[in-house]
Design a protein around this motif. Structure first.
Motif, mmCIF file in Angstrom:
data_model
loop_
_atom_site.group_PDB
_atom_site.id
_atom_site.type_symbol
_atom_site.label_atom_id
_atom_site.label_comp_id
_atom_site.label_asym_id
_atom_site.label_seq_id
_atom_site.Cartn_x
_atom_site.Cartn_y
_atom_site.Cartn_z
ATOM 1 N N ARG A 1 0.843 -1.233 -0.004
ATOM 2 C CA ARG A 1 0.057 0.074 -0.090
ATOM 3 C C ARG A 1 0.997 1.188 0.014
ATOM 4 O O ARG A 1 1.743 1.257 0.572
ATOM 5 N N PRO B 1 -4.169 -0.203 -7.447
ATOM 6 C CA PRO B 1 -4.481 -1.525 -6.812
ATOM 7 C C PRO B 1 -5.355 -2.632 -7.181
ATOM 8 O O PRO B 1 -6.012 -2.421 -8.327
ATOM 9 N N LYS C 1 -8.350 -5.201 -2.263
ATOM 10 C CA LYS C 1 -8.691 -4.344 -1.123
ATOM 11 C C LYS C 1 -8.985 -5.032 0.178
ATOM 12 O O LYS C 1 -10.109 -6.029 -0.081
ATOM 13 N N GLU D 1 -5.376 -1.253 0.258
ATOM 14 C CA GLU D 1 -5.604 -1.345 -0.925
ATOM 15 C C GLU D 1 -4.114 -1.491 -1.580
ATOM 16 O O GLU D 1 -3.448 -0.762 -1.956
ATOM 17 N N SER E 1 -1.097 -3.014 -4.215
ATOM 18 C CA SER E 1 -0.680 -2.708 -5.613
ATOM 19 C C SER E 1 0.727 -3.471 -5.668
ATOM 20 O O SER E 1 1.366 -4.012 -4.568
#
Length: 313
Positions: free
Chosen positions: A110, A124, A127, A223, A225
């Motif tokens: 995140r 992202p 979540k 979230e 990524s």
């Protein structure tokens, strides 16, 4: 109806509309310029976290596995990136590698200001909420009620800086990963732990931990990524294109494979009756958040390019 059956039905109800949103055969390729950039860079080094299941972890057969690994494989097949997996280590060690540019790509992160100084983040791809976990033999605490008490949190995790700033009176105990955080609670070295809901359910099931209960969400969402070195914006654009190109049925299959079984039934079965509803609501939040975010992030895909393999042991 059992807790597990109820949650399986909930997962199916949430995920099937997502899978039906568009055809499975809607592939994409990177541009000629992006392919040229990838050829110039050659093999890219991925630095996986050692124990952040279900997102990225070392499985019993020694391979790196998890939701983020499978998402990266889907992206790899649509972009032509060539990957070499570095040895798995705790997050703090992998961040040090990325800071020194000894790693090119990390998963399951995140964004925060400290990381953004040396990393770029993709859109992202999943979540989940952060929750507070405590022993089941006590009344569910809140972070406000834990002033002066030890609470475990992952060292270098995005939530660490947030909770330290929001609750400075808590005696924060930084640990390597979520499993160590939960172990600290069971060993009474910590009164509670801040962990993400999916990771907590994964560790509790894998390690057959008993005596833990959810005390609810803390108001922070992970979230997650992919992250790349800050001097390679081209790689971020390539990964973003690959994420957007993954057909919804394939995305839904990955999410269901790694998140649907993590129904926290084991946690609920061991927790006092008063905490079971909270556990179910956390499980619902994980599934609903994943589906709603994927719908929100959806863009129109383009054309296929199969490529990529499993990470090596």
């Amino acid at each position: 109806m059992s807790v597990r059956a109820w949650l399986a039905g909930l997962a199916a109800a949430l995920l099937l509309p997502l899978a039906a949103a568009q055809p499975a055969d809607t592939p994409v390729v990177t541009s000629a310029a992006q392919q040229a950039w990838l050829r110039e860079r050659g093999v890219l080094r991925v630095a996986p976290e050692r124990d952040y299941g279900p997102f990225v972890f070392v499985a019993s057969d020694g391979r790196v596995a998890g939701l983020s690994v499978e998402m990266l494989q889907l992206v790899q097949r649509r972009t032509g990136i060539d990957l070499r997996w570095l040895p798995a280590q705790p997050l703090a060690a992998q961040l040090d590698l990325a800071r020194a540019r000894d790693a090119d790509l990390l998963t399951s992160l995140r964004p925060n200001p400290e990381r953004s100084a040396f990393l770029l983040f993709t859109r992202p791809y999943v979540k989940v909420p952060a929750i507070l976990v405590a022993r089941a033999d006590r009344a569910p605490p809140t972070l406000q009620s834990l002033q002066g008490r030890p609470v475990a949190v992952g060292a270098g995790y995005a939530v660490e800086a947030v909770v330290r700033a929001s609750y400075p009176q808590v005696r924060w105990l930084a640990v390597a990963d979520d499993q160590q955080a939960l172990d600290a609670v069971l060993a009474r070295r910590a009164d509670a732990a801040v962990v993400d809901a999916a990771s907590a359910a994964f560790v509790i099931r894998r390690e057959a931990l008993a005596g833990l209960a959810s005390a609810g969400e803390i108001g922070f969402n992970y979230e997650l990524s992919f992250a790349v070195r800050a001097d390679w914006p081209e790689l971020r654009a390539i990964l973003d294109a690959g994420i957007a190109a993954v057909p919804e049925p394939e995305r839904a299959a990955v999410l269901q494979r790694w998140l649907e079984p993590l129904d926290a039934a084991g946690l609920a079965a061991r927790a006092p009756l008063a905490t079971r509803l909270g556990v179910l609501l956390v499980a619902f939040a994980v599934l609903a958040g994943v589906v709603l975010y994927a719908r929100h992030a959806r863009v129109k895909p383009a054309l296929p390019r199969p490529r990529g393999g499993r990470p090596p042991p």
